[in-house]
Design a protein around this motif. Structure first.
Motif, short mmCIF file in Angstrom:
data_model
loop_
_atom_site.label_atom_id
_atom_site.label_comp_id
_atom_site.label_asym_id
_atom_site.label_seq_id
_atom_site.Cartn_x
_atom_site.Cartn_y
_atom_site.Cartn_z
N UNK A 1 0.80 -1.22 0.00
CA UNK A 1 0.00 0.00 0.00
C UNK A 1 0.83 1.27 0.00
N UNK A 2 2.14 1.13 -0.16
CA UNK A 2 3.01 2.31 -0.19
C UNK A 2 2.93 3.00 -1.55
N UNK A 3 2.86 4.33 -1.53
CA UNK A 3 2.82 5.09 -2.77
C UNK A 3 4.19 5.00 -3.46
N UNK A 4 4.17 4.69 -4.74
CA UNK A 4 5.40 4.60 -5.54
C UNK A 4 5.42 5.76 -6.52
N UNK A 5 6.47 6.59 -6.50
CA UNK A 5 6.54 7.71 -7.46
C UNK A 5 6.47 7.20 -8.90
N UNK A 6 5.79 7.93 -9.75
CA UNK A 6 5.66 7.50 -11.15
C UNK A 6 6.98 7.54 -11.91
N UNK A 7 7.98 8.15 -11.28
CA UNK A 7 9.31 8.18 -11.90
C UNK A 7 10.16 7.00 -11.46
N UNK A 8 9.64 6.20 -10.53
CA UNK A 8 10.38 5.03 -10.05
C UNK A 8 10.56 4.03 -11.18
N UNK A 9 11.74 3.43 -11.28
CA UNK A 9 12.02 2.51 -12.38
C UNK A 9 11.10 1.30 -12.38
#
Length: 239
Positions: free
Chosen positions: A71-79
């Motif tokens: 449920x952790x938010x992942x940045x859209x820039x994360x690979x």
């Protein structure tokens, strides 16, 4: 002193005809522009009467978020998720096009959604219609307000995944301009493309420049003809 002679009725008619013809030859604004997707239409029918396919094709979608299995938010820039980010357009005819957020083409082809709305399948195709690959992913949310599918990077470890969240957008479909060189994209696990493996370009839009120049020349000639006719009529009245 010679009296100024008002334009005759015949002269005015000739000028009006020439003007009308010139206006008729000039294309309406945007007539040569590439077609874009219309503003999205929200699903208004009751859920029981709206199929999952209708919901998915009811609007263009923008990737607006991602979360991992905890449920952790992942940045859209994360690979781990950047390859799945962009604009998606699912046509009612069963075809789709996708672009990155810079409006560069990613891929195109055919799409389907299972009758229960549990899975989305993409069949990516090149410009000649040849199948490049086929991918099916589970859908976790499919409503008029949200479309989320799940990416499992390693099939041997289904407990590790990323949910890719999309929301409706009014972003018009980008112009499908073909790049000079073959675009390079990578096939991501769920079938969405990213940098890496070769993919065929989308169709090139037309160029209206020569046509506009031709019409402008015709209008100029008609304008000259109108002036000449007016002068001849005036000379006839004063001779």
């Amino acid at each position: 002193m010679q009296n100024r002679i008002a334009p005759s009725r015949g002269t005015m008619i000739v000028a009006s005809v020439v003007t009308a013809v010139a206006i008729g030859l000039v294309p309406a604004g945007g007539a040569f522009a590439a077609e874009t997707t219309a503003v999205p239409v929200s699903v208004s029918a009751a859920a029981s009467t709206t199929s999952p396919s209708d919901v998915l094709s009811g609007t263009p979608w923008e990737t607006t978020g991602a979360v991992d299995q905890d449920g952790n938010v992942v940045p859209l820039t994360d690979e781990a998720v950047v390859n799945f980010v962009g604009w998606a357009y699912y046509g009612t005819d069963g075809t789709f096009t996708m672009y990155d957020l810079a409006d560069a083409p990613k891929m195109q082809g055919d799409w389907t959604v299972s009758a229960d709305g549990a899975e989305r399948t993409l069949v990516a195709k090149d410009a000649a219609g040849e199948v490049l690959f086929e991918r099916t992913v589970p859908i976790t949310v499919l409503t008029a307000d949200e479309f989320t599918y799940r990416v499992i990077p390693d099939a041997a470890d289904p407990a590790t995944f990323y949910d890719i969240i999309h929301t409706p957008t009014d972003h018009p479909e980008p112009l499908a301009e073909a790049p000079v060189d073959e675009e390079v994209v990578t096939i991501a696990p769920d079938g969405d493309a990213a940098d890496g493996e070769a993919s065929d370009e989308l169709a090139e839009t037309g160029n209206a420049g020569p046509i506009v120049a031709l019409v402008a020349g015709i209008v100029a000639l008609l304008g000259g003809a109108a002036v000449y006719i007016t002068r001849m009529v005036r000379r006839g009245r004063t001779s």
